[in-house]
Design a protein around this motif. Structure first.
Motif, short mmCIF file in Angstrom:
data_model
loop_
_atom_site.label_atom_id
_atom_site.label_comp_id
_atom_site.label_asym_id
_atom_site.label_seq_id
_atom_site.Cartn_x
_atom_site.Cartn_y
_atom_site.Cartn_z
N THR A 70 4.93 7.21 -8.36
CA THR A 70 4.41 6.47 -7.21
C THR A 70 4.44 4.97 -7.46
O THR A 70 4.85 4.18 -6.59
CB THR A 70 2.98 6.94 -6.90
OG1 THR A 70 3.02 8.33 -6.55
CG2 THR A 70 2.37 6.14 -5.75
N LEU A 71 4.00 4.55 -8.63
CA LEU A 71 3.98 3.12 -8.94
C LEU A 71 5.39 2.53 -8.92
O LEU A 71 5.59 1.42 -8.41
CB LEU A 71 3.32 2.88 -10.28
CG LEU A 71 1.80 2.98 -10.31
CD1 LEU A 71 1.28 2.86 -11.72
CD2 LEU A 71 1.18 1.90 -9.42
N ARG A 72 6.35 3.25 -9.46
CA ARG A 72 7.72 2.73 -9.45
C ARG A 72 8.20 2.49 -8.02
O ARG A 72 8.82 1.47 -7.71
CB ARG A 72 8.68 3.70 -10.16
CG ARG A 72 8.54 3.70 -11.67
CD ARG A 72 9.77 4.30 -12.32
NE ARG A 72 10.01 5.68 -11.87
CZ ARG A 72 9.50 6.75 -12.46
NH1 ARG A 72 8.69 6.61 -13.50
NH2 ARG A 72 9.79 7.95 -12.03
N ARG A 73 7.91 3.41 -7.13
CA ARG A 73 8.37 3.28 -5.74
C ARG A 73 7.59 2.22 -4.98
O ARG A 73 8.14 1.52 -4.13
CB ARG A 73 8.32 4.64 -5.06
CG ARG A 73 9.51 5.50 -5.50
CD ARG A 73 9.24 6.99 -5.48
NE ARG A 73 10.44 7.71 -5.96
CZ ARG A 73 10.76 7.82 -7.26
NH1 ARG A 73 9.99 7.25 -8.18
NH2 ARG A 73 11.86 8.46 -7.62
N LEU A 74 6.32 2.07 -5.29
CA LEU A 74 5.54 1.00 -4.67
C LEU A 74 6.01 -0.37 -5.13
O LEU A 74 6.15 -1.30 -4.32
CB LEU A 74 4.06 1.18 -4.98
CG LEU A 74 3.31 2.25 -4.19
CD1 LEU A 74 1.93 2.47 -4.79
CD2 LEU A 74 3.20 1.88 -2.72
N PHE A 114 4.85 -3.70 -0.02
CA PHE A 114 3.61 -3.41 -0.72
C PHE A 114 3.46 -4.25 -1.99
O PHE A 114 4.45 -4.57 -2.65
CB PHE A 114 3.53 -1.93 -1.11
CG PHE A 114 3.35 -1.00 0.05
CD1 PHE A 114 2.11 -0.86 0.65
CD2 PHE A 114 4.42 -0.27 0.55
CE1 PHE A 114 1.92 -0.01 1.72
CE2 PHE A 114 4.25 0.58 1.62
CZ PHE A 114 3.00 0.71 2.20
N ALA A 115 2.20 -4.55 -2.32
CA ALA A 115 1.87 -5.21 -3.58
C ALA A 115 0.76 -4.42 -4.25
O ALA A 115 -0.28 -4.15 -3.63
CB ALA A 115 1.43 -6.64 -3.35
N TRP A 116 0.97 -4.04 -5.51
CA TRP A 116 -0.07 -3.36 -6.28
C TRP A 116 -1.17 -4.35 -6.58
O TRP A 116 -0.92 -5.47 -7.05
CB TRP A 116 0.55 -2.80 -7.55
CG TRP A 116 -0.35 -1.93 -8.36
CD1 TRP A 116 -1.45 -1.24 -7.94
CD2 TRP A 116 -0.22 -1.63 -9.75
NE1 TRP A 116 -2.00 -0.52 -8.97
CE2 TRP A 116 -1.27 -0.75 -10.10
CE3 TRP A 116 0.69 -2.01 -10.75
CZ2 TRP A 116 -1.44 -0.26 -11.40
CZ3 TRP A 116 0.52 -1.52 -12.03
CH2 TRP A 116 -0.53 -0.65 -12.35
N THR A 117 -2.43 -3.95 -6.36
CA THR A 117 -3.54 -4.89 -6.46
C THR A 117 -4.17 -4.95 -7.84
O THR A 117 -5.08 -5.75 -8.06
CB THR A 117 -4.64 -4.53 -5.45
OG1 THR A 117 -5.15 -3.22 -5.74
CG2 THR A 117 -4.09 -4.55 -4.01
N ALA A 118 -3.74 -4.12 -8.79
CA ALA A 118 -4.38 -4.09 -10.11
C ALA A 118 -4.26 -5.43 -10.81
O ALA A 118 -3.21 -6.08 -10.78
CB ALA A 118 -3.76 -3.00 -10.96
N ARG A 119 -5.34 -5.86 -11.45
CA ARG A 119 -5.34 -7.10 -12.21
C ARG A 119 -5.60 -6.86 -13.70
O ARG A 119 -5.24 -7.68 -14.53
CB ARG A 119 -6.42 -8.04 -11.66
CG ARG A 119 -6.13 -8.53 -10.25
CD ARG A 119 -4.91 -9.45 -10.23
NE ARG A 119 -4.58 -9.90 -8.88
CZ ARG A 119 -3.70 -9.30 -8.10
NH1 ARG A 119 -3.05 -8.22 -8.52
NH2 ARG A 119 -3.46 -9.76 -6.90
#
Length: 227
Positions: free
Chosen positions: A176-180, A186-191
């Motif tokens: 999922t992360l690779r496709r996001l 989309f932008a992954w929000t993890a910091r």
């Protein structure tokens, strides 16, 4: 590998429904079902009471998370999609006679048709929680997260809206992360490293999560923001 664009569930039935559950499917579900034969409109108009936003949950199981959201947020409208009849019956048992039913609408199938029906930029959040990971390689085409479905989700989310994903299956989290990360909308929000290891604020838990923890698997919680 070609990634599937159709249905993403396996069986629709588990053990036979009890008489009361069949009655709920026959009498309560029709009144709460989103009518996809009608022209799409602002989804806030699906509810008999005023709501200030609409969120969608795909594959809600027995409705634990969906109904917890409805109870915690009295101005929120929710649409839940669930193809599995036994899970739908459990949710209907909790909705029957409840005031929460005024702010919950249902789609008794997977969410692809619902996503295609909803207007562009019409919802604030889309949840995919503990989906079937389809661990065997020959079944990967059944996984819900794909570029085509991320296009669908991106189309209906407003800018700043969120796609929230949770799973205890590490290979599916990586998938999922690779496709996001590859998707331009989309932008992954993890910091920090712990951002995706902790449940979100107000997270009520689900029975799938309880099973994962009992069996020693570590869930991941991913938030991707619509750009």
């Amino acid at each position: 590998m070609v990634e599937r664009t159709g249905a993403f569930w396996g069986r629709r039935h588990g053990k036979a429904l009890r008489l009361g559950q069949r009655g709920l499917i026959d009498t309560v579900l029709p009144a709460l079902t989103v009518d996809l034969t009608q022209p799409p409109a602002d989804p806030r108009r699906l509810f008999p009471v005023a709501v200030d936003d609409v969120w969608v949950e795909s594959g809600f199981g027995g409705g634990e998370h969906l109904l917890a959201l409805a109870a915690a947020r009295p101005t929120l409208g929710l649409i839940g999609a669930e193809p599995f009849v036994n899970g739908m019956a459990k949710a209907l048992a909790r909705l029957d006679g409840s005031p929460l039913a005024e702010r919950v609408r249902l789609h008794p199938a997977d969410s692809v048709e619902l996503l295609d029906w909803l207007p562009e930029a019409s919802i604030g959040r889309f949840y995919l929680l503990y989906p079937d990971p389809w661990p065997k390689k020959r079944h990967w085409k059944r996984r819900f997260v794909s570029p085509v479905n991320l296009d669908r989700i991106a189309r209906v989310l407003r800018p700043g809206g969120e796609f929230r994903f949770a799973s205890d299956w590490a290979p599916y989290v990586d998938w999922t992360l690779r496709r996001l990360l590859d998707h331009p909308a989309f932008a992954w929000t993890a910091r920090t490293a712990d951002d995706w290891r902790r449940p979100w604020d107000g997270w009520p838990g689900t029975r799938y999560e309880e099973k994962a923890l009992r069996e020693g698997r570590t869930p991941a919680y991913v938030i991707a923001r619509r750009l």
